[in-house]
Write an enzyme that holds these catalytic residues in place. Structure first.
Site, PDB file in Angstrom:
ATOM      1  N   ARG A  20      10.743   4.965  -4.452  1.00 40.03           N
ATOM      2  CA  ARG A  20       9.538   4.591  -5.199  1.00 40.03           C
ATOM      3  C   ARG A  20       9.713   4.837  -6.695  1.00 40.03           C
ATOM      4  NH1 ARG A  20       5.463   8.271  -3.000  1.00 40.03           N
ATOM      5  NH2 ARG A  20       7.327   9.463  -2.582  1.00 40.03           N
ATOM      6  N   ASN A  38       4.751   4.878   0.183  1.00 37.96           N
ATOM      7  CA  ASN A  38       5.316   5.076   1.508  1.00 37.96           C
ATOM      8  C   ASN A  38       4.302   4.674   2.562  1.00 37.96           C
ATOM      9  OD1 ASN A  38       7.712   6.150   0.529  1.00 37.96           O
ATOM     10  ND2 ASN A  38       7.023   8.264   0.713  1.00 37.96           N
TER      11      ASN A  38
END
Length: 94
Positions: A20, A38
């Site tokens: 990320r 996530n």
């Protein structure tokens, strides 16, 4: 030049490896807005909004991801409307 909005789901070893964070860096360098987060199934969801060519560059990058990740596959869906929670000019990772 027109904006494009997509939802990309990235599968593989993509959680716990900085995916990320690196996605956010790449998206910001391309001038995109959106988010990377996530999901409970172990994948990462990326919502990206911006110039079509910039979004396509991010999609190509996501096929490989950062060196710490192992991308098995991605699923790309074009969005007709801006997703909830995406506001302003930022790209967030959470």
């Amino acid at each position: 030049m027109s904006d494009k909005a997509v939802r990309i789901q990235v599968f593989g070893r993509v959680q716990g490896v900085g995916f990320r964070y690196f996605t956010r860096q790449r998206a910001m360098a391309l001038g995109l807005r959106g988010r990377a987060s996530n999901l409970a199934d172990g994948s990462v969801e990326v919502l990206a909004i911006g110039e079509s060519s910039d979004v396509e560059q991010l999609i190509q990058w996501l096929r490989q991801g950062p060196p710490s990740a192992t991308v098995e596959r991605i699923v790309v869906n074009r969005l007709d409307a801006l997703p909830r929670g995406v506001q302003g000019d930022e790209f967030r990772a959470y």
